[in-house]
Design an enzyme around this catalytic site. Structure first.
Site, PDB file in Angstrom:
ATOM      1  N   ARG A   1      11.324  -5.847   3.729  1.00 30.42           N
ATOM      2  CA  ARG A   1      11.185  -4.498   4.297  1.00 30.42           C
ATOM      3  C   ARG A   1      11.916  -4.399   5.639  1.00 30.42           C
ATOM      4  O   ARG A   1      12.510  -3.371   5.959  1.00 30.42           O
ATOM      5  CB  ARG A   1       9.694  -4.172   4.486  1.00 30.42           C
ATOM      6  CG  ARG A   1       9.462  -2.777   5.047  1.00 30.42           C
ATOM      7  CD  ARG A   1       8.011  -2.383   4.983  1.00 30.42           C
ATOM      8  NE  ARG A   1       7.211  -3.048   5.989  1.00 30.42           N
ATOM      9  CZ  ARG A   1       5.889  -2.993   6.037  1.00 30.42           C
ATOM     10  NH1 ARG A   1       5.220  -2.334   5.120  1.00 30.42           N
ATOM     11  NH2 ARG A   1       5.216  -3.599   6.976  1.00 30.42           N
TER      12      ARG A   1
ATOM     13  N   ARG B   1      -9.291   0.826   9.877  1.00 27.20           N
ATOM     14  CA  ARG B   1      -8.697  -0.456  10.238  1.00 27.20           C
ATOM     15  C   ARG B   1      -9.726  -1.397  10.868  1.00 27.20           C
ATOM     16  O   ARG B   1      -9.426  -2.527  11.185  1.00 27.20           O
ATOM     17  CB  ARG B   1      -7.631  -0.161  11.272  1.00 27.20           C
ATOM     18  CG  ARG B   1      -6.408  -1.038  11.252  1.00 27.20           C
ATOM     19  CD  ARG B   1      -5.417  -0.630  10.261  1.00 27.20           C
ATOM     20  NE  ARG B   1      -4.141  -1.280  10.458  1.00 27.20           N
ATOM     21  CZ  ARG B   1      -3.003  -0.792   9.981  1.00 27.20           C
ATOM     22  NH1 ARG B   1      -2.992   0.316   9.303  1.00 27.20           N
ATOM     23  NH2 ARG B   1      -1.894  -1.455  10.148  1.00 27.20           N
TER      24      ARG B   1
ATOM     25  N   ARG C   1      11.839  -1.405  10.568  1.00 24.78           N
ATOM     26  CA  ARG C   1      10.672  -1.023  11.376  1.00 24.78           C
ATOM     27  C   ARG C   1      10.556  -1.918  12.603  1.00 24.78           C
ATOM     28  O   ARG C   1      10.695  -3.134  12.508  1.00 24.78           O
ATOM     29  CB  ARG C   1       9.405  -1.167  10.522  1.00 24.78           C
ATOM     30  CG  ARG C   1       8.911   0.148   9.987  1.00 24.78           C
ATOM     31  CD  ARG C   1       7.733  -0.036   9.083  1.00 24.78           C
ATOM     32  NE  ARG C   1       6.553  -0.555   9.753  1.00 24.78           N
ATOM     33  CZ  ARG C   1       5.351  -0.517   9.211  1.00 24.78           C
ATOM     34  NH1 ARG C   1       5.182   0.019   8.017  1.00 24.78           N
ATOM     35  NH2 ARG C   1       4.310  -1.018   9.847  1.00 24.78           N
TER      36      ARG C   1
ATOM     37  N   ARG D   1       0.009  -8.890  13.587  1.00 24.61           N
ATOM     38  CA  ARG D   1      -0.600  -7.896  12.691  1.00 24.61           C
ATOM     39  C   ARG D   1      -1.481  -8.586  11.653  1.00 24.61           C
ATOM     40  O   ARG D   1      -2.541  -8.080  11.283  1.00 24.61           O
ATOM     41  CB  ARG D   1       0.484  -7.052  12.018  1.00 24.61           C
ATOM     42  CG  ARG D   1       1.103  -6.037  12.983  1.00 24.61           C
ATOM     43  CD  ARG D   1       2.397  -5.487  12.491  1.00 24.61           C
ATOM     44  NE  ARG D   1       2.267  -4.722  11.271  1.00 24.61           N
ATOM     45  CZ  ARG D   1       3.249  -4.549  10.401  1.00 24.61           C
ATOM     46  NH1 ARG D   1       4.434  -5.088  10.601  1.00 24.61           N
ATOM     47  NH2 ARG D   1       3.046  -3.831   9.330  1.00 24.61           N
TER      48      ARG D   1
ATOM     49  N   LYS E   1       0.830  -1.219   0.000  1.00 23.34           N
ATOM     50  CA  LYS E   1       0.000   0.000   0.000  1.00 23.34           C
ATOM     51  C   LYS E   1       0.861   1.265   0.000  1.00 23.34           C
ATOM     52  O   LYS E   1       0.601   2.186  -0.771  1.00 23.34           O
ATOM     53  CB  LYS E   1      -0.912   0.052   1.234  1.00 23.34           C
ATOM     54  CG  LYS E   1      -1.940  -1.041   1.316  1.00 23.34           C
ATOM     55  CD  LYS E   1      -2.912  -0.799   2.456  1.00 23.34           C
ATOM     56  CE  LYS E   1      -2.288  -0.757   3.831  1.00 23.34           C
ATOM     57  NZ  LYS E   1      -1.763  -2.045   4.327  1.00 23.34           N
TER      58      LYS E   1
HETATM   59  P1  AMP Z   1       0.896   0.571   9.149  1.00 24.34           P
HETATM   60  O1  AMP Z   1       2.056   1.468   8.875  1.00 24.34           O
HETATM   61  O2  AMP Z   1      -0.364   1.009   8.460  1.00 24.34           O
HETATM   62  O3  AMP Z   1       1.208  -0.886   8.927  1.00 24.34           O
HETATM   63  O4  AMP Z   1       0.580   0.731  10.711  1.00 24.34           O
HETATM   64  C1  AMP Z   1       1.515   0.347  11.700  1.00 24.34           C
HETATM   65  C2  AMP Z   1       0.809   0.178  13.041  1.00 24.34           C
HETATM   66  O5  AMP Z   1       0.242   1.414  13.452  1.00 24.34           O
HETATM   67  C3  AMP Z   1      -0.343  -0.817  13.044  1.00 24.34           C
HETATM   68  O6  AMP Z   1       0.080  -2.156  13.216  1.00 24.34           O
HETATM   69  C4  AMP Z   1      -1.165  -0.304  14.226  1.00 24.34           C
HETATM   70  O7  AMP Z   1      -0.564  -0.700  15.442  1.00 24.34           O
HETATM   71  C5  AMP Z   1      -1.020   1.200  14.109  1.00 24.34           C
HETATM   72  N1  AMP Z   1      -2.083   1.795  13.287  1.00 24.34           N
HETATM   73  C6  AMP Z   1      -1.949   2.394  12.059  1.00 24.34           C
HETATM   74  N2  AMP Z   1      -3.126   2.832  11.605  1.00 24.34           N
HETATM   75  C7  AMP Z   1      -4.038   2.504  12.560  1.00 24.34           C
HETATM   76  C8  AMP Z   1      -5.438   2.675  12.677  1.00 24.34           C
HETATM   77  N3  AMP Z   1      -6.158   3.237  11.700  1.00 24.34           N
HETATM   78  N4  AMP Z   1      -6.039   2.212  13.801  1.00 24.34           N
HETATM   79  C9  AMP Z   1      -5.341   1.629  14.791  1.00 24.34           C
HETATM   80  N5  AMP Z   1      -4.022   1.426  14.744  1.00 24.34           N
HETATM   81  C10 AMP Z   1      -3.368   1.860  13.642  1.00 24.34           C
END
Ligand code: AMP
Length: 192
Positions: free
Chosen positions: A127, A88, A133, A144, A13
């Site tokens: 990654r 989410r 990360r 996740r 994404k």
């Molecule tokens: P991402 O970069 O989108 O993979 O997000 C990394 C982490 O941030 C996720 O595993 C969640 O812990 C948190 N996170 C990101 N977006 C959200 C959201 N909309 N709601 C809740 N947690 C989020």
């Protein structure tokens, strides 16, 4: 154009959003990146959220909707945005609808990048090496993926029921997937 990008962790994404930004000239709003930035700056919210993100758990809906609403106040969203990582879960999908209705900026397209578990694990391993990360460790990734299946996957149905969802195959190279997105968004074929 207001686009919601959906897909499991590691579906690409973020990479595809960056390409769309160049093409469409609208901002990429990644809630994960907003959280990582807040943690890096050491804000109280950022550090509290980090305890959740490091475990692969979702941050609370209230915190996330507040953060998103603040981001959507900035002027650069006037022509649209690419939303990545939000909503989410179904509660967030509902709050997003309410918020965007209030701002008179409803979602135009939701795009789901479909990819199987084997490819996800391969991409995340790559990654992890490239970006380092904190939440790309094996155990956190497993969590996740579980959180995605239980809470986030139903969001695709939410948009499908509203006639807004298109699925795109997430296998293949970055350019190949981008061409699929371009065609969904009627952007024609990129010059090679
Ligand atoms: P991402 O970069 O989108 O993979 O997000 C990394 C982490 O941030 C996720 O595993 C969640 O812990 C948190 N996170 C990101 N977006 C959200 C959201 N909309 N709601 C809740 N947690 C989020």
């Amino acid at each position: 154009m207001r686009i919601v990008l959906l897909g499991p962790p590691g579906s690409g994404k973020g990479t595809q959003a960056a390409l769309l930004v160049k093409q469409l000239g609208i901002p990429h709003i990644s809630t994960g990146a907003l959280l990582r930035d807040a943690a890096k700056r050491g804000t109280e919210l950022g550090l509290r959220a980090k305890a959740r993100t490091d475990k692969g758990e979702l941050v609370s809906d209230d915190v996330m909707s507040g953060m998103l609403e603040e981001r959507l106040q900035l002027e650069d969203v006037a022509k649209g945005f690419i939303l990545d990582g939000y909503p989410r879960n179904l509660a967030q999908a509902n709050s997003l609808d309410i918020l965007l209705k209030r701002l008179n900026q409803p979602v135009d397209e939701a795009i789901l990048i479909d990819i199987n578990a084997e490819q996800i694990l391969k991409r995340i391993a790559k990654r992890a090496q490239e970006e380092g990360r904190a939440d790309d460790t094996e155990e956190t990734v497993r969590n996740r993926l579980r959180v995605y299946a239980e809470q986030t996957a139903p969001v695709a149905d939410y948009y499908a029921e509203r006639g807004l969802l298109t699925r795109v195959l997430g296998d293949g190279g970055v350019d190949e997937i981008f061409q699929r997105l371009r065609s969904i968004l009627s952007l024609g074929t990129a010059p090679t």
